[in-house]
Design an enzyme around this catalytic site. Structure first.
Site, short mmCIF file in Angstrom:
data_model
loop_
_atom_site.label_atom_id
_atom_site.label_comp_id
_atom_site.label_asym_id
_atom_site.label_seq_id
_atom_site.Cartn_x
_atom_site.Cartn_y
_atom_site.Cartn_z
N HIS A 19 0.83 -1.21 0.00
CA HIS A 19 0.00 0.00 0.00
C HIS A 19 0.87 1.26 0.00
CE1 HIS A 19 -3.30 2.75 1.22
NE2 HIS A 19 -2.34 3.32 1.93
N GLU A 20 1.89 1.29 0.85
CA GLU A 20 2.75 2.47 0.92
C GLU A 20 3.51 2.66 -0.40
OE1 GLU A 20 1.97 4.40 3.10
OE2 GLU A 20 1.05 3.05 4.54
N HIS A 28 1.51 4.44 -2.92
CA HIS A 28 1.61 5.91 -2.88
C HIS A 28 2.84 6.37 -3.67
CE1 HIS A 28 -1.70 6.64 -0.24
NE2 HIS A 28 -1.20 5.94 0.76
N HIS A 65 2.95 8.83 -6.86
CA HIS A 65 3.84 9.98 -6.95
C HIS A 65 4.64 9.95 -8.25
CE1 HIS A 65 7.12 12.59 -4.85
NE2 HIS A 65 6.29 13.32 -5.56
#
Ligand SMILES: [Zn+2]
Length: 232
Positions: A96-97, A100, A104
């Site tokens: 999940h991280e 991100h 980006h």
């Protein structure tokens, strides 16, 4: 009066319930060893590499469930348990991280909107309640109402609108990161069918805490907006 009390109970209980839910779901699946045997850090590195992202670092953070991606430093920070342990929960959260980080790297629209709202939203969170409180006291003191007190309340409400907007924009960002995470761990064969379902459960529980927080933020905004209008 009864409705008022019910409202306050609701805005306290609902987020608490989902916080509790995310903790129990996390605790359950952090004890389930992943068949890949990969730690969260290894999962993160693997997904980054598979997406040709070479300028993002994976670091070990501090504190329980402190996992996040920092776009300003380009770092995926994983909590110690997720960084070090090969669990289904660590796999899901690490992916999940990195989701991100992929947002980006690919210029995902809502992430940019969220980042540009951040400074004002931050100001809103720290100052809005203070301004509204000062405003309420001032309008209480002055007999005729209105004036500086009403202005302070309106300033607080306007500032608060930025934190509410931030909270709303966070939702698509979070849901999209989880969608990307699930796609990546499936595509890279990091999880089996059963683990896929469990990872989805972990991320689903985490997403609900954001939904609850946003619901509370919107409800509070409406409450203060009405208060400001009644003061005019
Ligand atoms: Zn997230």
């Amino acid at each position: 009066m009864g409705a008022y009390i019910l409202y306050f109970i609701l805005i306290m209980i609902v987020p608490m319930y989902f916080q509790h839910k995310v903790k129990t779901t996390y605790n359950k699946y952090s004890k389930v060893r992943s068949t890949s045997g990969k730690t969260g850090a290894q999962v993160a590195e693997e997904i980054l590499a598979a997406n040709n992202i070479t300028d993002v670092q994976v670091l070990e953070g501090e504190g329980f469930l402190s996992d996040h991606y920092d776009p300003s430093k380009k770092v995926v920070v994983l909590s110690p348990a997720n960084y070090r342990q090969p669990s289904v929960a660590a796999t899901a959260i690490a992916a999940h991280e990195v989701g991100h980080a992929i947002q980006h790297a690919t210029g995902y629209h809502f992430l940019n909107v969220r980042s540009s709202l951040f400074p004002l939203a931050n100001l809103g969170t720290t100052l809005s309640y203070l301004l509204i409180m000062i405003g309420a006291v001032l309008t209480g003191i002055s007999q005729q109402g209105g004036g500086i007190g009403a202005m302070a309340i309106w300033a607080g409400v306007i500032l608060m609108s930025f934190s509410v907007l931030f909270s709303i924009v966070t939702l698509p960002v979070e849901f999209d990161a989880s969608k990307r995470a699930m796609r990546q761990i499936e595509k890279l064969n990091i999880v089996n069918k059963e683990e896929y379902k469990h990872a989805k459960r972990v991320l689903g529980a985490a997403a609900m805490t954001y939904v609850a927080a946003t619901a509370v933020a919107v409800a509070e905004f409406i409450r203060f907006f009405m208060m400001a209008r009644n003061n005019d």
